[in-house]
Scaffold this active site. Sequence first.
Site, PDB file in Angstrom:
ATOM      1  N   ASP A  36      37.166  -6.742 -25.437  1.00 15.24           N
ATOM      2  CA  ASP A  36      38.003  -7.762 -24.694  1.00 15.24           C
ATOM      3  C   ASP A  36      39.011  -7.273 -24.048  1.00 15.24           C
ATOM      4  O   ASP A  36      39.320  -6.175 -24.360  1.00 15.24           O
ATOM      5  CB  ASP A  36      38.762  -8.764 -25.948  1.00 15.24           C
ATOM      6  CG  ASP A  36      38.837 -10.110 -25.424  1.00 15.24           C
ATOM      7  OD1 ASP A  36      39.782 -10.434 -24.528  1.00 15.24           O
ATOM      8  OD2 ASP A  36      38.272 -11.184 -26.023  1.00 15.24           O
ATOM      9  N   ASP A  54      37.899  -4.321 -19.676  1.00 15.85           N
ATOM     10  CA  ASP A  54      37.562  -5.399 -18.566  1.00 15.85           C
ATOM     11  C   ASP A  54      36.134  -5.394 -18.423  1.00 15.85           C
ATOM     12  O   ASP A  54      35.475  -4.398 -17.583  1.00 15.85           O
ATOM     13  CB  ASP A  54      38.444  -5.039 -17.365  1.00 15.85           C
ATOM     14  CG  ASP A  54      38.438  -6.265 -16.455  1.00 15.85           C
ATOM     15  OD1 ASP A  54      37.548  -7.312 -16.605  1.00 15.85           O
ATOM     16  OD2 ASP A  54      39.317  -6.414 -15.812  1.00 15.85           O
ATOM     17  N   TYR A 153      34.853 -24.585 -13.141  1.00 22.55           N
ATOM     18  CA  TYR A 153      34.378 -23.827 -14.630  1.00 22.55           C
ATOM     19  C   TYR A 153      32.702 -24.203 -14.801  1.00 22.55           C
ATOM     20  O   TYR A 153      32.020 -23.591 -15.425  1.00 22.55           O
ATOM     21  CB  TYR A 153      35.529 -24.146 -15.564  1.00 22.55           C
ATOM     22  CG  TYR A 153      35.158 -24.130 -16.995  1.00 22.55           C
ATOM     23  CD1 TYR A 153      35.296 -22.518 -17.551  1.00 22.55           C
ATOM     24  CD2 TYR A 153      34.554 -24.966 -17.984  1.00 22.55           C
ATOM     25  CE1 TYR A 153      34.976 -22.343 -18.834  1.00 22.55           C
ATOM     26  CE2 TYR A 153      34.351 -24.689 -19.334  1.00 22.55           C
ATOM     27  CZ  TYR A 153      34.412 -23.184 -19.751  1.00 22.55           C
ATOM     28  OH  TYR A 153      34.338 -22.977 -21.052  1.00 22.55           O
TER      29      TYR A 153
END
Length: 332
Positions: A36, A54, A153
Site C-alpha cells: 500500500d 506505489d 469512479y
Amino acid sequence: MQDQKKTALVCGAGGFIGGHLVKRLKREGFWVRGVDLKFNEHAATEADDFVIGDLRDQQIVRDVVDRRFDEVYQLAADMGGAGYIFTGENDADIMHNSATINLNVLDACYKRNIKRVFYSSSACMYPEHNQLDPDNPNCSEDSAYPANPDSEYGWEKLFSERLYLAYNRNYGMQNRIARYHNIFGPEGTWDGGKEKAPAAMCRKVVKAAEGGKIEVWGDGMQTRSFLYVDECVEGTIRLLRSEFQGPVNIGSEEMVTINGLAQMVIAVSGKKVGIENVPGPLGVRGRNSDNRLIKEKLGWAPSQSLREGIERTYAWIEREILRQCGQHGVAE
Ligand code: NAD
C-alpha cells in the site's frame, strides 16, 4: 517456515477492507504480503511482510509480485465517499490512478504465471437510470449494460472489470470479480472527507450535543444498503476460492433510507439528537444489493443485520474520538 505455508498478496492492505482481509488470512495460517502507499491508520498490520509502495509504478509492482502467490487480492484504488467521488474535482486522479494500478497488478500476475486474481469492483458501476426510484433500484448483475454509471469512479471499475475478464478470455486466467456495495465497520475512515455514510453518521452523533442536530446530505429519502466488513471479507474469500468468475454482488439486501440510517445510529447512541437535511453530494437515488446470483453460485449470502454492524462501528468510533480528545484535551 514460509515454504510450507500458503502465501497471499493483498494489494491495498493499508486500507479498510484490505486490513481486515490480512487479519482473516493470518487466522487461516497464510504467509501474507501486504502492499500500500501507507500503513493502516487505525490498526497495526498483521502482514508478515508489508511493502510501502506505489502500485502505479510498474517496477515496484514487479518487485512485489516476486513469486507465484497462492492467492492474490487486488483492492488498491483511489477512492472515497460521496464527498470525494461525486464532486467531479478528483475525476482525473481517480481514473488514472486506479486504472494504472489494475493494469500493472494484473499484468505482473499474468507474467508470474499466477492464474487467479480477486478484483474488487463496485456497485457504482451500475447504470444511473436503474437507480432513480429509491424504492425499487435494480442492481442485478445482468443490468450492467448498456452502461451508464453516474461517476468516473464507476466507469473505471467497469473498465477494470472488463480488463480482468479479457485476461481470462485471452490468457487463460481465472480472475474473480466482486461488486461491493457500501462496506462499513471498525477501522475504516471516519473523518477527513473520504468516509462513507455509516462512519460519518456515527462521528456526527458521537460529537453532537445532547438535544442538538446532525446534518444529513440530501432530503434523506435516498436509499442504500450497507454490508458489515466481516461479511465482505467472507464473501471475498469464498468467491476467490469458488469456480464462479463473477462479476457478482457482495452486499446486503437490507435497504434503508439515509435518514433511516441516521435514526438507527441515534437509537444505538441512546442520545437525544435530531436530523437536519442539508444540500450535499448524493450519488444515485436508490441502491440495494441483489443477492440472487451469489446465493445461486456460492450457496451463501450475507445475513447479518445492519443494526448489529452499526452497534460495533459506533462503539469503535466513539472510542477513537474519546482517544483523540484524550490526546488533544478537547473535542473538535
Ligand atoms: P481504502 O481506501 O480504505 O483502501 C484502498 C487502499 O488502496 C488505500 O489504503 C490506499 O492507500 C491504497 N492505494 C491507493 N492508491 C494506491 C497506489 N497507487 N499504490 C498502492 N496503494 C494504493 O478502501 P476500501 O474501502 O478498503 O476499499 C477497497 C476496495 O474495495 C477498493 O478497490 C474500492 O474501490 C472497493 N470498494 C469499496 C467499497 C466500500 O464501501 N468500502 C464499495 C465498493 C467497492
